[in-house]
Motif scaffolding. Structure first.
Motif, PDB file in Angstrom:
ATOM      1  N   THR A   1       0.839  -1.196   0.000  1.00  7.81           N
ATOM      2  CA  THR A   1       0.000   0.000   0.000  1.00  7.81           C
ATOM      3  C   THR A   1       0.873   1.244   0.000  1.00  7.81           C
ATOM      4  OG1 THR A   1      -1.740  -1.153   1.213  1.00  7.81           O
ATOM      5  CG2 THR A   1      -1.787   1.253   1.267  1.00  7.81           C
TER       6      THR A   1
ATOM      7  N   ARG B   1       2.423   4.411   1.072  1.00  8.71           N
ATOM      8  CA  ARG B   1       2.543   5.150   2.324  1.00  8.71           C
ATOM      9  C   ARG B   1       3.628   6.219   2.250  1.00  8.71           C
ATOM     10  NH1 ARG B   1       1.676  -0.166   4.311  1.00  8.71           N
ATOM     11  NH2 ARG B   1      -0.330  -0.349   5.396  1.00  8.71           N
ATOM     12  N   SER B   2       4.790   5.844   1.769  1.00 10.55           N
ATOM     13  CA  SER B   2       5.887   6.799   1.660  1.00 10.55           C
ATOM     14  C   SER B   2       6.915   6.244   0.688  1.00 10.55           C
ATOM     15  CB  SER B   2       6.534   7.059   3.033  1.00 10.55           C
ATOM     16  OG  SER B   2       7.135   5.873   3.524  1.00 10.55           O
TER      17      SER B   2
ATOM     18  N   GLU C   1       5.349  11.566   1.093  1.00  9.35           N
ATOM     19  CA  GLU C   1       4.593  11.065   2.228  1.00  9.35           C
ATOM     20  C   GLU C   1       3.098  11.174   1.953  1.00  9.35           C
ATOM     21  OE1 GLU C   1       5.747   9.660   4.909  1.00  9.35           O
ATOM     22  OE2 GLU C   1       7.883  10.029   4.581  1.00  9.35           O
TER      23      GLU C   1
END
Length: 284
Positions: free
Chosen positions: A220, A222-223, A241
């Motif tokens: 997934t 996320r960053s 981010e």
């Protein structure tokens, strides 16, 4: 049929209730009347000043659905207000989310307040829905692209030019990240027809995508860190981010350079230069 008189009045009143700070603009010189100027709304919506002025004067042509979406975002309309705008213009409000996803005013306000930091809102499938000025300066303006091409995912695997802003050494990892995120979205929402359509079209179009999809990697968004090869200020290494998620799977992505680094200096130079030089070729 377009109700030009009511449309003109609605646009004028929505413009009058906004202050420059509400949309991330400097206050500028003293204003004789409250609200934004017509040229400011036109700039935010990506329209010519003359075209927008004719709409407010009840003598413009019928706006297209895509133009109405831009106006709704520029004027920070709620979903009900956006639907009203569509009705006044003689169109049915949008029901498909890929090309006409509505952004809540509160999320747009956050985007505007990040005036010195690149930030953009994307859908769960990678469609770029809104960008602030710094994101346009860093990555290019996607607002004028056809709906399908606003998808970072689609452009990455179908348009070689979409990779020109990133070092070749990072292409493989970025491709893997795109596919792994799409795999996670597809698994979490197996009945989502939009996600299924995107996967099917990419499988039929891109051999590289098909190979990566077969690996079944899942991650997934996320960053992450990437390097943007900016043609004016040079390479900028940024951390990306995901600061918050909004309704309908919308994500706010913020790009920062490490303080004191050479990239931070180039980011500051980019802020000074503004977005005018970077509206031609978007990073896809």
């Amino acid at each position: 049929m377009t109700d030009r008189t009511e449309l003109a009045d609605f646009l004028s009143r929505c413009r009058a209730r906004l202050a420059p700070a509400d949309v991330g603009l400097p206050p500028g010189a003293r204003r004789r009347t409250p609200g934004l100027r017509r040229e400011e709304v036109a700039q935010l919506a990506g329209l010519s000043v003359d075209y927008y002025a004719r709409l407010e004067q009840a003598r413009g042509p019928q706006p297209s659905p895509q133009l109405l979406v831009s106006l709704a975002r520029a004027l920070r309309l709620t979903e009900d207000e956006r639907n009203h705008l569509f009705h006044l213009a003689g169109h049915e409000p949008p029901r498909t989310r890929r090309t006409l996803t509505h952004l809540q005013p509160a999320l747009l306000l956050i985007l505007d307040r990040l005036h010195d930091t690149p930030a953009q809102v994307v859908s769960k499938l990678g469609d770029v829905l809104a960008q602030n000025r710094m994101a346009i300066a860093l990555l290019g303006d996607r607002s004028q692209l056809p709906p399908r091409e606003r998808s970072v995912m689609w452009a990455w695997f179908t348009d070689p030019a979409s990779r020109e802003r990133f070092p070749a050494a990072e292409h493989e990892e970025l491709a893997r990240s795109h596919v792994a995120n799409l795999r996670a979205v597809r698994a979490a929402q197996p009945d989502d027809a939009e996600a299924a359509e995107l996967v099917d079209e990419l499988l039929a179009t891109s051999e590289e995508f098909a190979e990566l999809w077969a690996r079944h990697d899942v991650a997934t968004r996320r960053s992450g860190r990437k390097t943007v090869l900016h043609p004016v200020v040079g390479p900028i290494e940024v951390d990306c981010e995901v600061l918050c998620g909004a309704r309908d799977g919308q994500l706010l992505l913020v790009y920062t350079a490490r303080p004191g680094s050479e990239s931070a200096g180039r980011m500051e130079l980019l802020r000074v230069l503004g977005s005018q030089q970077m509206t031609e070729t978007p990073s896809r």
